[in-house]
Design an enzyme around this catalytic site. Sequence first.
Site, PDB file in Angstrom:
ATOM      1  NE  ARG A 114     -34.932 -52.835   3.040  1.00 12.68           N
ATOM      2  CZ  ARG A 114     -34.261 -51.765   2.641  1.00 12.68           C
ATOM      3  NH1 ARG A 114     -33.130 -51.910   1.966  1.00 12.68           N
ATOM      4  NH2 ARG A 114     -34.686 -50.553   2.903  1.00 12.68           N
ATOM      5  CG  ASN A 152     -28.125 -51.641   4.751  1.00 10.48           C
ATOM      6  OD1 ASN A 152     -27.153 -50.904   4.539  1.00 10.48           O
ATOM      7  ND2 ASN A 152     -29.360 -51.317   4.416  1.00 10.48           N
ATOM      8  CD  GLU A 153     -31.062 -47.874   6.418  1.00  9.77           C
ATOM      9  OE1 GLU A 153     -32.140 -48.427   6.182  1.00  9.77           O
ATOM     10  OE2 GLU A 153     -30.797 -46.713   6.060  1.00  9.77           O
ATOM     11  CD  GLU A 312     -28.094 -46.446   2.459  1.00 11.95           C
ATOM     12  OE1 GLU A 312     -29.257 -46.036   2.357  1.00 11.95           O
ATOM     13  OE2 GLU A 312     -27.806 -47.597   2.774  1.00 11.95           O
TER      14      GLU A 312
HETATM   15  C1  GLA Z   1     -31.971 -47.273   3.254  1.00 15.04           C
HETATM   16  C2  GLA Z   1     -31.326 -48.598   2.893  1.00 15.04           C
HETATM   17  C3  GLA Z   1     -31.077 -48.734   1.427  1.00 15.04           C
HETATM   18  C4  GLA Z   1     -32.227 -48.214   0.616  1.00 15.04           C
HETATM   19  C5  GLA Z   1     -32.506 -46.788   1.005  1.00 15.04           C
HETATM   20  C6  GLA Z   1     -33.634 -46.162   0.237  1.00 15.04           C
HETATM   21  O1  GLA Z   1     -31.067 -46.297   3.519  1.00 15.04           O
HETATM   22  O2  GLA Z   1     -30.134 -48.810   3.582  1.00 15.04           O
HETATM   23  O3  GLA Z   1     -30.855 -50.100   1.160  1.00 15.04           O
HETATM   24  O4  GLA Z   1     -33.344 -48.998   0.880  1.00 15.04           O
HETATM   25  O5  GLA Z   1     -32.872 -46.762   2.363  1.00 15.04           O
HETATM   26  O6  GLA Z   1     -33.839 -44.832   0.617  1.00 15.04           O
END
Ligand code: GLA
Length: 690
Positions: A114, A152-153, A312
């Site tokens: 990803r 995302n991240e 998360e």
């Molecule tokens: C990160 C990502 C998620 C997932 C988690 C797994 O926080 O944002 O998509 O991969 O890790 O712990």
Amino acid sequence: MSRVTAALGGRLAFGGDYNPEQWPEDVWASDVALMKEAGVNLVSLGIFSWAWLEPKAGRYEFGWLDKILGLLHDGGIAVDLANASATPPPWFSVAHPDSLPVDVDGVRRSYGGRQAFCPSSPEYRAAAAALTEAIVARYADHPAVVMWHVHNEYGCHNWNCYCDTSAAAFRSWLQRRYGELEVLNDAWGTAFWSQRYYDWDEVIPPRRPSYNTFANPTQQLDFARFSSDELLDCYRAEAAIIRAGASQPVTTNFMDFFKPLDYWSWAQEMDLVSNDNYRLGHLGGTGATHNLSMSADLIRSLSDTAPWLLMEHSTSAVNWQPRNVPKAAGQMRRDSLSHVSRGADGALFFQWRASRAGAEKFHSALLPHAGTTSSRWREVCELGADLVKLAPVAGSRGTARIAIAFDWNAWWGVELDSHPSTDIDMMTAVRRWHRTLWEHGHTVDFVHPGRDLDRYQVVLVPSLYLVTDEAAASLAAVVARGGTVVVNHFSGIVDENDHIRLGGYPGAFTDLLGVRTEEFGPLLPDQQVTLTLAGDLVGAATGTVWTELIGTADHDVEVLATFADGMFAGRPAITRRRPEPGPQGSVGGVAWYLATVPDDATLSGVLLTACRQAGVAPALDIADWPAGLEVVVRENDDTRFVFALNAADSDVAVPATGTDLLTGAAWSPESRLAAGGAAVIAARRTPGGG
Ligand code: GLA
């Protein structure tokens, strides 16, 4: 109260990432029913859905998303909608191979995982912008959407790229920073090793240099700055599209102490700061619990003490550590409440339903593979009920009076190569200092050293190797107004260009601390020195990692520890300056200096004495703080909320008064908190104070 909390009817958020595209449609309705059963009120949708939303360039398919948004809305579940830019589909990478990231060795990485894109790629940026526009146009007014989740991240898997496109973007960034090539030559110190540039086109990212040598340190530092800014540019562009077309708050999820991104600059671009945090099994039980608390303290600080969102964490084991340890009974609840105690207005998880395929199929979820007849599911439902009871907490803020000065530039700088010792890194000192105070019931903020430090009575300065003149002045001002600073070795050494501050170490802080160091004496891994303590510090003491030759100390400096042996025997190892009140309104505070890494007891002695003498006490008056007890306070104008979490095996006294929001029962100073238990004791604030 944040706009997201308001949209949730004043309730704390509870839920997580929802990936319905991984499941047949007939599962969706039962998902929504089970979410309601658990008390879920917010899910993040579409984070990795690009390939589903745009199966071919420019052809968008929103039917499935329309359907699931409708189902969620009908079920009363709000949505944090992603713009899905986190991972371009394979067709995109095949069509634009130059958009794939290139590593420091010049190897182009592949798609198939990803975030496989170069942050500077114009093709990626255009496609992400077009996708964002399409999603916003369709869903800006959807009643389920209460916030936007950009990407995302950021940078998790592509924090920098060394390709030619990145090189050109780096040069533009440098031109904006320095204007003239001459200024860059000066900043990078290119008089050294024949590195002088005569043309901008000669300037490149710090690609792996020839064998056994070091790339230019300031080039490395600027590349770290550029790489953080380049991803921030991606965020800004996508957030701007969302803000132009929609009115809901915008965020992207941080990863707490993530070295590649300077979150102080990122946080300013968030409508609501959000974070992902996972228990780090290798740190062990209390180490992992402390890490969680420290991470939450950072995020509260990035949010300027305003509420933030835990985007998360995990209900139990993750899938990406070498050994993925599940959470014991009660751990998930305590972890969630710990984040809430430190400012989160909610607890979200990765993810709603445990995947049955793909790289994360062994990652825990709210709804485990075992289904609803499982203890995990029961705990999830209980947590949902707990969070409903904590609605009064929403919007309240932290109250810390101690802060750790933390700067990503210093982090990048201190860990550059070719330094006196490889045993100095940022997080070792930060973690140890924070933990020392955490174990004694203190709550600690983090603060950018150049920003407003006025709300803090004690400012700790571990490993601030690189410091600007402004930040040095802000720290000096803390002492001038009567506050306390504690500085450790190898701080204040260089300016923002990584040039040594001349005239004796620690250059930026010599006047503040009243000491001048002539030479460093790093220790070998198995070496230690004996310290002779004096004054407020007592007991046998040792130092490791570092010693130094403090040549002179000003007359107002007390020596609280001396090197008893080693190369600098007889020289000061720990000092404390109490400057006399000065002419320009300076009342004179206290400035401590640690010229070695003291043993645990001595470090506690220094930090706890510094706090006590500065008049800063833990949240509750408990003589010997019991191991495993965390107490953190949030406040609003009317109410003080005392969060008490007991990770120990036995019950503990929690001397507070009020009502425990979790049970509804009165709490008195004699009440005891059960082993593994939690209480949130609410009490009206008295006018003018506590
Ligand atoms: C990160 C990502 C998620 C997932 C988690 C797994 O926080 O944002 O998509 O991969 O890790 O712990």
